[in-house]
Design a protein around this motif. Structure first.
Motif, short mmCIF file in Angstrom:
data_model
loop_
_atom_site.label_atom_id
_atom_site.label_comp_id
_atom_site.label_asym_id
_atom_site.label_seq_id
_atom_site.Cartn_x
_atom_site.Cartn_y
_atom_site.Cartn_z
N GLN A 149 0.84 -1.21 0.00
CA GLN A 149 0.00 0.00 0.00
C GLN A 149 0.87 1.25 0.00
O GLN A 149 1.98 1.23 0.53
CB GLN A 149 -0.89 0.03 1.24
CG GLN A 149 -1.82 -1.14 1.30
CD GLN A 149 -2.90 -0.99 2.34
OE1 GLN A 149 -3.10 0.08 2.90
NE2 GLN A 149 -3.62 -2.06 2.58
N GLU A 173 -7.87 4.12 -3.94
CA GLU A 173 -9.03 4.15 -3.05
C GLU A 173 -9.06 5.47 -2.30
O GLU A 173 -8.01 5.95 -1.86
CB GLU A 173 -8.84 2.99 -2.06
CG GLU A 173 -10.03 2.58 -1.31
CD GLU A 173 -9.67 1.39 -0.41
OE1 GLU A 173 -9.28 0.33 -0.93
OE2 GLU A 173 -9.74 1.55 0.81
N GLU A 181 -12.30 1.53 13.44
CA GLU A 181 -12.54 0.38 12.56
C GLU A 181 -13.26 -0.72 13.33
O GLU A 181 -13.02 -0.90 14.52
CB GLU A 181 -11.21 -0.16 12.02
CG GLU A 181 -10.50 0.83 11.12
CD GLU A 181 -9.17 0.30 10.59
OE1 GLU A 181 -9.19 -0.50 9.66
OE2 GLU A 181 -8.12 0.68 11.13
N GLU A 257 -12.65 -4.64 3.52
CA GLU A 257 -12.37 -5.92 2.86
C GLU A 257 -13.01 -7.06 3.65
O GLU A 257 -13.39 -6.87 4.81
CB GLU A 257 -10.87 -6.16 2.71
CG GLU A 257 -10.12 -6.22 4.04
CD GLU A 257 -8.63 -6.42 3.84
OE1 GLU A 257 -8.16 -6.47 2.69
OE2 GLU A 257 -7.93 -6.55 4.86
#
Ligand code: AMP
Length: 358
Positions: A149, A173, A181, A257
């Motif tokens: 990433q 993205e 999260e 994901e």
């Protein structure tokens, strides 16, 4: 009854411990020397795509499962049709390709950050026009724990991002300035029975999960996340445990994901739920009735990364899981779970323990 497990890491080990309690034998396939799951069953020490090893696994096992999502699909296709493989290979295929995965979320009406496919350097600049900066570039395949990433903060970063990742297919993205999260873990058995665990609140650092707490006191998010997981489970005719990771931003819940396997953010279920994710995964793939996913209290989990400090072996009020791996920087070596009667009790315990082990 014997189950074949591809991968003999810590997830395989925890599946193996659960299998022992169900009186099910395990046979693992893993190329590493001395993998953590060796204490739970025989390990065929061959590469994951070794035709003879896969045939052996298919011959001696009643069902095959896997503990990590980078198992080559071509390897599973070699034995598909000769033995049941769960989770289904189609689910694995979606999870291995971030573009495919995001398109699946879109098709199922699961909200997610805006994204673009990146096949050429010019696509990055074009994506930045639409998505704005910062934006994150990720490899479509083989990324995990934040690897593969690159965060582009200004136009000048594009060359560096392309230089470090451009050899592979990519996606761009939108950067999500999330509040926190969460993950929602669900399980479905061959007959289609579905159960959901309480939502976990997860903290990552450098792309690696550091801690999880469950349940999260956010019923509206829990309900929505559960609906999304149900949609995935039903659509994929899924069998086994599936974990969906999401960002919370204001009132929005955005999918990041999904993992077609037991998940690090569900380790707390061993002590903190009536039935662990590992036992329920086995129950699902063996088509046994699923166990209750109810919380047994307020659970918390801390990952032990890079080393297991001696203090971790002398903690009061927590359960240490040592995977038996050789220490290495950035490597998950173990975890500690605590269960409190209240969220405050759990947080106080987690605070004391994290101060002594990190
Ligand atoms: P992933 O490998 O996609 O799970 O990413 C690892 C971690 O990087 C996530 O758990 C987040 O903490 C962070 N991350 C990934 N994608 C984004 C994004 N679009 N915006 C903000 N943070 C992100």
């Amino acid at each position: 009854m014997r189950i074949g497990i591809i991968g003999a890491g810590q997830l395989g080990q925890m599946l193996g411990f659960a299998a022992r309690d169900l009186k099910v034998e395990c046979l693992f396939l893993d190329p590493s020397i001395s993998p953590p799951a060796r204490v739970c069953g025989d390990v065929i020490q061959r590469p994951f795509d070794d035709a003879r090893a896969l045939a052996e696994l298919a011959k001696y096992c009643d069902v095959i499962t896997y503990e990590f999502e980078n198992v080559p699909v071509s390897a599973l296709q070699r034995i598909e049709g000769t033995v049941p493989i769960y989770p289904p290979v189609a689910a694995l295929r979606h999870a291995q390709d971030r573009l495919d995965e995001k398109r699946l979320f879109e098709r199922l009406g699961i909200p997610l950050p805006a994204f673009r496919a990146v096949d050429a350097r010019e696509d990055i600049a074009a994506a930045a026009e639409v998505l704005g900066l910062p934006m994150v570039i990720k490899t479509r395949r083989l990324g995990y724990d934040g690897k593969g990433q690159f965060v582009i903060r200004k136009a000048g970063d594009i060359d560096e991002a392309w230089g470090s990742l451009g050899a592979q297919a990519l996606i761009a993205e939108q950067w999500v300035p999330f509040a926190y999260e969460v993950s929602s873990i669900g399980v479905r058995n061959v007959d289609g029975e579905v159960r959901l665990y309480a939502l976990s609140h997860n903290v990552h650092k450098d792309g690696i999960l550091r801690s999880s707490r469950s349940p999260l006191d956010a019923p509206e998010f829990a309900e929505r996340a559960a609906q999304y997981v149900r949609r995935l489970l039903e659509h994929l005719d899924y069998v086994g445990v599936l974990a969906l990771e999401l960002f919370v931003k204001g009132a929005e819940l955005l999918a990041n994901e999904f993992a077609p396997r037991v998940h690090n953010s569900g380790h707390w279920t061993i002590e903190g739920a009536a039935t662990s994710q590992f036992e329920n995964h086995l129950r699902a793939v063996l088509n046994l009735p699923l166990g209750s996913t109810a919380n047994r209290g307020h659970a918390g989990m801390i990952n032990l990364i890079g080393e297991i400090p001696s203090a971790a072996r002398a903690i009061d009020g927590g359960h240490l899981h040592d995977y038996g791996k050789t220490p290495r920087a950035g490597r998950k070596l173990g975890h500690i779970t605590v269960v409190g009667e209240t969220a405050d009790d759990r947080d106080a315990l987690l605070d004391i323990i994290s101060r002594s082990v990190t």
